[in-house]
Design an enzyme around this catalytic site. Sequence first.
Site, PDB file in Angstrom:
ATOM      1  CG  ASP A   1      -0.094  -3.882   2.806  1.00  0.00           C
ATOM      2  OD1 ASP A   1       0.353  -3.440   1.724  1.00  0.00           O
ATOM      3  OD2 ASP A   1      -0.262  -3.177   3.829  1.00  0.00           O
TER       4      ASP A   1
ATOM      5  CG  HIS B   1      -0.387   0.401   2.501  1.00  0.00           C
ATOM      6  ND1 HIS B   1       0.052  -0.505   3.434  1.00  0.00           N
ATOM      7  CD2 HIS B   1      -0.188   1.626   3.041  1.00  0.00           C
ATOM      8  CE1 HIS B   1       0.490   0.138   4.498  1.00  0.00           C
ATOM      9  NE2 HIS B   1       0.363   1.440   4.280  1.00  0.00           N
TER      10      HIS B   1
ATOM     11  CD  GLN C   1      -1.923   8.276  11.130  1.00  0.00           C
ATOM     12  OE1 GLN C   1      -1.195   8.566  12.069  1.00  0.00           O
ATOM     13  NE2 GLN C   1      -3.225   8.105  11.270  1.00  0.00           N
ATOM     14  N   GLY C   2       2.909   6.864   8.438  1.00  0.00           N
ATOM     15  CA  GLY C   2       4.293   7.081   8.024  1.00  0.00           C
ATOM     16  C   GLY C   2       5.216   5.931   8.384  1.00  0.00           C
ATOM     17  CG  ASP C   3       5.753   4.440  12.132  1.00  0.00           C
ATOM     18  OD1 ASP C   3       6.873   4.964  11.969  1.00  0.00           O
ATOM     19  OD2 ASP C   3       4.999   4.704  13.085  1.00  0.00           O
ATOM     20  CB  SER C   4       2.844   2.272   5.976  1.00  0.00           C
ATOM     21  OG  SER C   4       1.617   2.518   6.601  1.00  0.00           O
TER      22      SER C   4
END
Length: 267
Positions: A127, A78, A217-220
């Site tokens: 994912d 993603h 958010q942003g650690d994905s």
Amino acid sequence: MISLIIASIVAVTFAQECGRTSFSQTPNYAMQMIVGGQIAKEGDFPWQVGLVENGYLICGGTYVIGTGGVVKVITAAHCLSGKNPNPNNYQVVFGMHQTNVVGTRLIVRAVTINVHQQYNSNTMSNDIAVIAFGSLMPSGLPVNTFPACRPSRTYNHNEDSVVSGWGTTSEGGSSSTSLRYVWKPLLSLAACENTGNKGSLDATMLCAGATGKDACQGDSGGPLVAPRNGVWELVGVVSWGFGCGRANYPGVYADTWYLRSWLNTYL
């Protein structure tokens, strides 16, 4: 926007070893979460990389050794634009600790990107993605980089793990300029089905939780690693969650052991 200046590089001398760092393998669950949290020491997580799209740091990833000893990076599907992303739009930052300090780091453009063919953006199933850089070898990376090991087995319920990244320090807040981390216990899918995640899980996923301790958010795409037999193995890839660190909503990760056959095809 992340600076694209390439600092001086000192060649690494190791090749096929993996999962070694001076970071303590003794769990400390009193530490705070990435959200609000605990700053890593430089070199604690030498497999952590940053994924840059068109000049902006958007996600994390994990440096591993691929077939033939070449450098590969595992990240989340993603994080990329669809199932056929343009490699020219993506770069990977190796050896970065602080996003606002150049330091000794290297920025490398992706050559090929393989997104899992059965990735589903609605359910977040499968994912996972692999980024390759041609024939780039470990000797071309900064000294403060070292690959994580691939998983040697499936995970155990309540097994200790660590997640790291530069994501937001509060839900909907600002990103961290320093790499942060938190210890989290792994949860069986059966246990995770008894949380707020019920009905949203499948076999390609695993959960790791403790209230108030989470990626955000942003650690994905970043690494969830576990200490096993003296080395650190990549057990999961940061995927999704309902908020960040909410009670009864553990974070969800792509399960690298379950997805190992697909990974081995592209590593």
